[in-house]
Design a protein around this motif. Structure first.
Motif, mmCIF file in Angstrom:
data_model
loop_
_atom_site.group_PDB
_atom_site.id
_atom_site.type_symbol
_atom_site.label_atom_id
_atom_site.label_comp_id
_atom_site.label_asym_id
_atom_site.label_seq_id
_atom_site.Cartn_x
_atom_site.Cartn_y
_atom_site.Cartn_z
ATOM 1 N N SER A 17 21.286 3.323 -23.147
ATOM 2 C CA SER A 17 21.056 1.878 -23.263
ATOM 3 C C SER A 17 21.735 1.137 -22.122
ATOM 4 C CB SER A 17 21.628 1.358 -24.587
ATOM 5 O OG SER A 17 21.004 1.963 -25.697
ATOM 6 N N LEU A 18 21.138 0.009 -21.780
ATOM 7 C CA LEU A 18 21.723 -0.941 -20.840
ATOM 8 C C LEU A 18 21.411 -2.338 -21.314
ATOM 9 C CD1 LEU A 18 20.800 0.567 -17.334
ATOM 10 C CD2 LEU A 18 23.095 0.367 -18.290
ATOM 11 N N ARG A 19 22.271 -3.274 -20.926
ATOM 12 C CA ARG A 19 22.033 -4.682 -21.237
ATOM 13 C C ARG A 19 22.085 -5.472 -19.948
ATOM 14 N NH1 ARG A 19 25.590 -9.340 -24.032
ATOM 15 N NH2 ARG A 19 23.960 -10.414 -25.224
ATOM 16 N N LEU A 20 20.980 -6.137 -19.640
ATOM 17 C CA LEU A 20 20.895 -6.989 -18.468
ATOM 18 C C LEU A 20 21.174 -8.431 -18.860
ATOM 19 C CD1 LEU A 20 17.657 -5.609 -16.752
ATOM 20 C CD2 LEU A 20 20.013 -4.769 -16.581
ATOM 21 N N SER A 21 21.830 -9.155 -17.954
ATOM 22 C CA SER A 21 22.092 -10.577 -18.150
ATOM 23 C C SER A 21 21.610 -11.339 -16.936
ATOM 24 C CB SER A 21 23.590 -10.832 -18.346
ATOM 25 O OG SER A 21 24.085 -10.151 -19.469
ATOM 26 N N CYS A 22 21.214 -12.565 -17.148
ATOM 27 C CA CYS A 22 20.760 -13.430 -16.060
ATOM 28 C C CYS A 22 21.257 -14.840 -16.343
ATOM 29 C CB CYS A 22 19.241 -13.400 -15.950
ATOM 30 S SG CYS A 22 18.565 -14.596 -14.779
ATOM 31 N N VAL A 23 22.116 -15.326 -15.464
ATOM 32 C CA VAL A 23 22.678 -16.660 -15.623
ATOM 33 C C VAL A 23 21.955 -17.631 -14.699
ATOM 34 C CG1 VAL A 23 24.740 -18.062 -15.493
ATOM 35 C CG2 VAL A 23 24.908 -15.675 -16.204
ATOM 36 N N ALA A 24 21.526 -18.749 -15.247
ATOM 37 C CA ALA A 24 20.850 -19.783 -14.465
ATOM 38 C C ALA A 24 21.833 -20.895 -14.120
ATOM 39 C CB ALA A 24 19.672 -20.345 -15.255
ATOM 40 N N SER A 25 21.650 -21.453 -12.923
ATOM 41 C CA SER A 25 22.453 -22.604 -12.503
ATOM 42 C C SER A 25 21.581 -23.541 -11.687
ATOM 43 C CB SER A 25 23.663 -22.145 -11.681
ATOM 44 O OG SER A 25 23.250 -21.474 -10.507
ATOM 45 N N GLY A 26 22.086 -24.726 -11.437
ATOM 46 C CA GLY A 26 21.304 -25.717 -10.699
ATOM 47 C C GLY A 26 20.599 -26.653 -11.670
ATOM 48 N N SER A 27 19.345 -26.916 -11.396
ATOM 49 C CA SER A 27 18.566 -27.858 -12.207
ATOM 50 C C SER A 27 18.000 -27.154 -13.444
ATOM 51 C CB SER A 27 17.449 -28.460 -11.376
ATOM 52 O OG SER A 27 17.959 -29.139 -10.243
ATOM 53 N N THR A 28 18.886 -26.687 -14.300
ATOM 54 C CA THR A 28 18.467 -25.863 -15.440
ATOM 55 C C THR A 28 17.722 -26.643 -16.505
ATOM 56 O OG1 THR A 28 20.622 -26.136 -16.482
ATOM 57 C CG2 THR A 28 20.319 -24.202 -15.081
ATOM 58 N N SER A 29 17.832 -27.970 -16.491
ATOM 59 C CA SER A 29 17.088 -28.756 -17.475
ATOM 60 C C SER A 29 15.586 -28.637 -17.271
ATOM 61 C CB SER A 29 17.511 -30.215 -17.403
ATOM 62 O OG SER A 29 17.237 -30.745 -16.117
ATOM 63 N N ARG A 30 15.181 -28.166 -16.089
ATOM 64 C CA ARG A 30 13.756 -28.004 -15.800
ATOM 65 C C ARG A 30 13.178 -26.734 -16.419
ATOM 66 N NH1 ARG A 30 13.482 -29.173 -9.260
ATOM 67 N NH2 ARG A 30 14.357 -31.267 -9.283
ATOM 68 N N ILE A 31 14.042 -25.829 -16.846
ATOM 69 C CA ILE A 31 13.586 -24.494 -17.258
ATOM 70 C C ILE A 31 12.945 -24.530 -18.630
ATOM 71 C CG2 ILE A 31 14.348 -22.170 -17.902
ATOM 72 C CD1 ILE A 31 16.519 -22.429 -15.811
ATOM 73 N N ASN A 32 11.807 -23.831 -18.748
ATOM 74 C CA ASN A 32 11.188 -23.622 -20.043
ATOM 75 C C ASN A 32 11.275 -22.125 -20.334
ATOM 76 O OD1 ASN A 32 9.701 -23.455 -22.347
ATOM 77 N ND2 ASN A 32 7.965 -24.638 -21.591
ATOM 78 N N ALA A 33 10.233 -21.401 -20.076
ATOM 79 C CA ALA A 33 10.240 -19.965 -20.367
ATOM 80 C C ALA A 33 11.103 -19.211 -19.365
ATOM 81 C CB ALA A 33 8.820 -19.406 -20.334
ATOM 82 N N MET A 34 11.730 -18.149 -19.854
ATOM 83 C CA MET A 34 12.458 -17.220 -19.001
ATOM 84 C C MET A 34 11.962 -15.814 -19.314
ATOM 85 S SD MET A 34 16.322 -18.752 -19.091
ATOM 86 C CE MET A 34 16.825 -17.917 -17.564
ATOM 87 N N GLY A 35 12.158 -14.922 -18.353
ATOM 88 C CA GLY A 35 11.635 -13.587 -18.584
ATOM 89 C C GLY A 35 12.243 -12.545 -17.677
ATOM 90 N N TRP A 36 11.823 -11.319 -17.929
ATOM 91 C CA TRP A 36 12.223 -10.184 -17.111
ATOM 92 C C TRP A 36 10.970 -9.470 -16.613
ATOM 93 C CZ3 TRP A 36 17.103 -9.236 -15.573
ATOM 94 C CH2 TRP A 36 18.143 -9.861 -16.277
#
Length: 117
Positions: A17-36
């Protein structure tokens, strides 16, 4: 602009097993869907899993039942828990974030996942 930084990739034996993480920064209020997404050598980039701001998810058939996507809107961060890994899961995994307001899709730099048999 939105910046995405992935972490958590590495090498593991099949079944691990592995766990991936992704941190968003900047104009994050614009974000809707996220994905891999992932891209193996010589292959096209493909969707692995996606999650809406409301928590609705969808998965590639090949990872259903093994991978779980989740997000923390407060941070904001998206995760990919990968269990029962197979050698065919070996690829560079990319985080994505969609901004429906301007139609942009942002990408992280990618993190390598290698599964050995």
């Amino acid at each position: 602009q939105v910046q995405l930084v992935e972490s958590g990739g590495g090498s593991v034996q099949a079944g691990g097993s592995l766990r991936l993480s992704c941190v968003a920064s900047g104009s994050t209020s614009r974000i809707n869907a996220m994905g891999w997404y992932r891209q193996a050598p010589g292959k096209q980039r493909e969707l692995v899993a996606a999650i809406s701001s409301g928590g609705s998810t969808n998965y590639a058939y090949s990872v259903k039942g093994r991978f779980t996507i989740s997000r923390d809107n407060a941070k904001p961060t998206v995760y990919l828990q990968m269990n029962s890994l197979k050698p065919e899961d070996t690829a560079v995994y990319f985080c994505s974030a969609d901004s429906p307001g301007n139609g942009d899709r942002y990408w992280g730099q990618g993190t390598q996942v290698t599964v050995s048999s």
